[in-house]
Scaffold this active site. Sequence first.
Site, PDB file in Angstrom:
ATOM      1  CG  HIS A 280     -22.983  38.660  38.362  1.00  0.00           C
ATOM      2  ND1 HIS A 280     -24.171  39.099  38.916  1.00  0.00           N
ATOM      3  CD2 HIS A 280     -22.127  38.471  39.404  1.00  0.00           C
ATOM      4  CE1 HIS A 280     -24.037  39.188  40.225  1.00  0.00           C
ATOM      5  NE2 HIS A 280     -22.807  38.800  40.558  1.00  0.00           N
ATOM      6  CD  GLU A 281     -18.711  36.822  39.309  1.00  0.00           C
ATOM      7  OE1 GLU A 281     -18.061  37.630  40.005  1.00  0.00           O
ATOM      8  OE2 GLU A 281     -19.702  36.208  39.741  1.00  0.00           O
TER       9      GLU A 281
ATOM     10  CD  GLU B   2     -23.532  39.205  44.264  1.00  0.00           C
ATOM     11  OE1 GLU B   2     -23.830  38.539  43.249  1.00  0.00           O
ATOM     12  OE2 GLU B   2     -22.364  39.513  44.549  1.00  0.00           O
TER      13      GLU B   2
END
Length: 296
Positions: A143-144, A223
């Site tokens: 995700h990051e 996100e």
Amino acid sequence: MLYQQIAQNKRKTIYVLIGFYVLVGLMGAALGYFCYGRATIGIAIAIGVGLFYMIMTLTQSTAIVMKMNNAHPVTEEQAPVLYHVVQDMAMVGKVPMPKVYIIDDPSPNAFATGPDPQHAAVAATTGLLERLNREELEGVIGHEISHIRNYDIRLQSTALALSSAISYLANLGVNSFFWGRVNRDDDDNNQSAIIAMIFSILTLILGPLAATLAQMALSRNREYLADAGSVELTRNPQGLIDALRAISDSEPMRNANTSSASFYIADPFKKDSWTHLFDTHPPIEKRIDRLEHMVI
């Protein structure tokens, strides 16, 4: 389905950014008319202020954000598991190896920051390393890395800089109101001039609120995009699903900074409000639902 979601979220981001720049222009025009009787002067001021904040934020973002959150750099020897997962995900994502930081906090969370992929950094809490297995950790780091690959780290810094510029312009307008306008035209009693003045005042008052809403909307949208990107990198949505569940079922962070809350993978303060307009993140249950229905 996965790539359609990524494309849709990117389009939404463009719209929000356009709205940001339009809002900065409107704030400048309102300030110029209110203080100087000429909108063009205010627009020029807004451009200068916006550029100043953007340069300051983009050139110092990593050091500032890491210091605000009490993160300290670690080497491969000091945190081998985290370092190797970051290394693997960066390789799959085809981005340079970010610097690795750890935050001493029992609540599981993580974030990425930096002006660009070449100068990026990833931070994880000690709670994240203690509570997640490798599969779940890969989901979070994926995700990051997606944030880094998608230039979300620069986007977040840009949004923060523009919001700061808008707040500064609003403060100038408020101070001018109390100290008196710099230039009052003779036609202030003219109906059109009165309407323009009212519009200028409302813009200066409501501008910071609109900027906050735009910043939160931008953060929530990115996100979802980073979640989809994590699945693209790991080919394993279940890892991120289990990680998000573990993160949601935990206590708030002790050392997080409010101004950088939107950088984390999940809200570090666990706020529970009746409206989601000011939330920095979409509800975790919605993120999990999207992941569960995602077709790889």
